[in-house]
Design a protein around this motif. Sequence first.
Motif, PDB file in Angstrom:
ATOM      1  N   LYS A 189       0.838  -1.208   0.000  1.00 15.01           N
ATOM      2  CA  LYS A 189       0.000   0.000   0.000  1.00 15.01           C
ATOM      3  C   LYS A 189       0.871   1.256   0.000  1.00 15.01           C
ATOM      4  CE  LYS A 189      -3.803   2.109   2.664  1.00 15.01           C
ATOM      5  NZ  LYS A 189      -4.732   1.921   3.828  1.00 15.01           N
ATOM      6  N   ASN A 193       1.013   4.081  -2.928  1.00 16.03           N
ATOM      7  CA  ASN A 193       0.815   5.485  -2.566  1.00 16.03           C
ATOM      8  C   ASN A 193       1.982   6.351  -3.070  1.00 16.03           C
ATOM      9  OD1 ASN A 193      -0.509   7.689  -1.171  1.00 16.03           O
ATOM     10  ND2 ASN A 193       1.121   7.513   0.368  1.00 16.03           N
ATOM     11  N   HIS A 196       1.784   7.074  -6.695  1.00 12.92           N
ATOM     12  CA  HIS A 196       0.726   8.030  -7.028  1.00 12.92           C
ATOM     13  C   HIS A 196       1.029   9.427  -6.501  1.00 12.92           C
ATOM     14  CE1 HIS A 196      -1.677   4.544  -8.253  1.00 12.92           C
ATOM     15  NE2 HIS A 196      -2.472   5.404  -8.849  1.00 12.92           N
ATOM     16  N   ARG A 223      -1.388  10.166   2.295  1.00 14.48           N
ATOM     17  CA  ARG A 223      -2.055   9.555   1.139  1.00 14.48           C
ATOM     18  C   ARG A 223      -2.074  10.543  -0.027  1.00 14.48           C
ATOM     19  NH1 ARG A 223      -7.109  10.181   0.215  1.00 14.48           N
ATOM     20  NH2 ARG A 223      -7.703  10.340   2.416  1.00 14.48           N
ATOM     21  N   LEU A 227      -5.957   9.668  -4.804  1.00 16.45           N
ATOM     22  CA  LEU A 227      -6.713   8.461  -4.438  1.00 16.45           C
ATOM     23  C   LEU A 227      -7.472   8.696  -3.140  1.00 16.45           C
ATOM     24  CD1 LEU A 227      -3.905   5.784  -5.020  1.00 16.45           C
ATOM     25  CD2 LEU A 227      -5.906   6.160  -6.467  1.00 16.45           C
ATOM     26  N   LEU A 232      -7.415   3.565  -2.541  1.00 15.16           N
ATOM     27  CA  LEU A 232      -6.081   3.043  -2.220  1.00 15.16           C
ATOM     28  C   LEU A 232      -6.196   1.672  -1.550  1.00 15.16           C
ATOM     29  CD1 LEU A 232      -3.029   3.336  -2.198  1.00 15.16           C
ATOM     30  CD2 LEU A 232      -3.220   4.727  -0.119  1.00 15.16           C
TER      31      LEU A 232
END
Length: 336
Positions: A189, A193, A196, A223, A227, A232
């Motif tokens: 994850k 992140n 992105h 974050r 997203l 996410l």
Amino acid sequence: MMERLAPNDPRVQYESTSIRGYKYAYIRGEPTTDAAPKGTIVLVHGFPDLSFGWRHQIPFLMSRGYRVIVPDMLGYGRSDAPAALEEYTFKKLSGDINELARKFVGPEGQIILGGHDWGGAVVWRTAMWYPELIKAVFSVCTPYHAPTQGEYHSLQTIIDAGHLRNFAYQLQFEGPEVETRCQGREKVKQFLNSMHGGFGPQREVGFRTEQGIIFENLPKLNRSALLSEEELDHYADQYCLHPAPELHAPLNYYRTRKPNYDDDRVLAEKGVKIDMPALFITALRDSALPPRMSEGMEQYCPQLTRGEVDASHWALTQTGDDVNRQIGDWLNKLEL
Ligand SMILES: O=C(NCCCc1ccccc1)N[C@H]1CC[C@H](OCc2c(F)cccc2F)CC1
């Protein structure tokens, strides 16, 4: 404007089929207009993405009267993820697209084929291997690159010579480090992140094209604004459908330069071009694929329409409405 797809959105169907002995899962969206279907569009995502990466475009294209078929590409999400890098060559992936498409349009039919990122590289090669399948082709971010005529050079050699510095992160991605250090849902994850554009309290970043992943920063990042938490989480859930190292198969797309070069020689010798109508939308702030990389595309794509969006690499979500408008205008001209 239409609302983008949510995870597990009831407006589309989630199906799968067997291609080349592998399970290919895909989103199927049917036209939402009363008029007769205009045709079938197949959309190909990139790295590190999913069919979900086209969530802004799918409802829009359905509303314009198209059936939309969007696979999780080999190595991703609900599709199979064979470990061997040889399974991920452009030529084999092109054959998979052809087989998937023909399940919907039959042996004589045609599709409109669209790609983003690695999916853009795949669609240009699919249009060269299967021109009879393709009514028209478009790519967001990824320009066409001609099959190399000369001898093979590794990416390390090319970058050491001062070229393609914007691809330097790929030297890290070709190797074992990313899949080894990003295992388990939380690390996967954090990786997603960082790609992105998530950044930390001191504006630290987790990914730079000149360097690759900056692992020590990954836990610090907030974050990404691109997203929602739900989106996410969906990405992390989908990537964790495969066992650790979860990123091994997706990273195989960076390990096929030599076999792709060998396959490309056949295309180069045949002097294959992109003769069907083509659309290329460049993202003005894509640090891996800056606009300058598309210079000279016209010589290989005589029926090229160009567009641009003021976006980073994640143009499909960041400027989804602008991308949709430019694709829609181009489709209207096709259907005249
Ligand atoms: O690595 C990719 N995506 C992950 C990074 C995404 C990101 C970028 C910037 C900020 C945040 C995230 N994409 C690949 C897609 C294929 C491209 O190769 C095709 C190709 C050639 F090989 C030679 C000439 C032109 C050409 F397009 C190379 C980049």
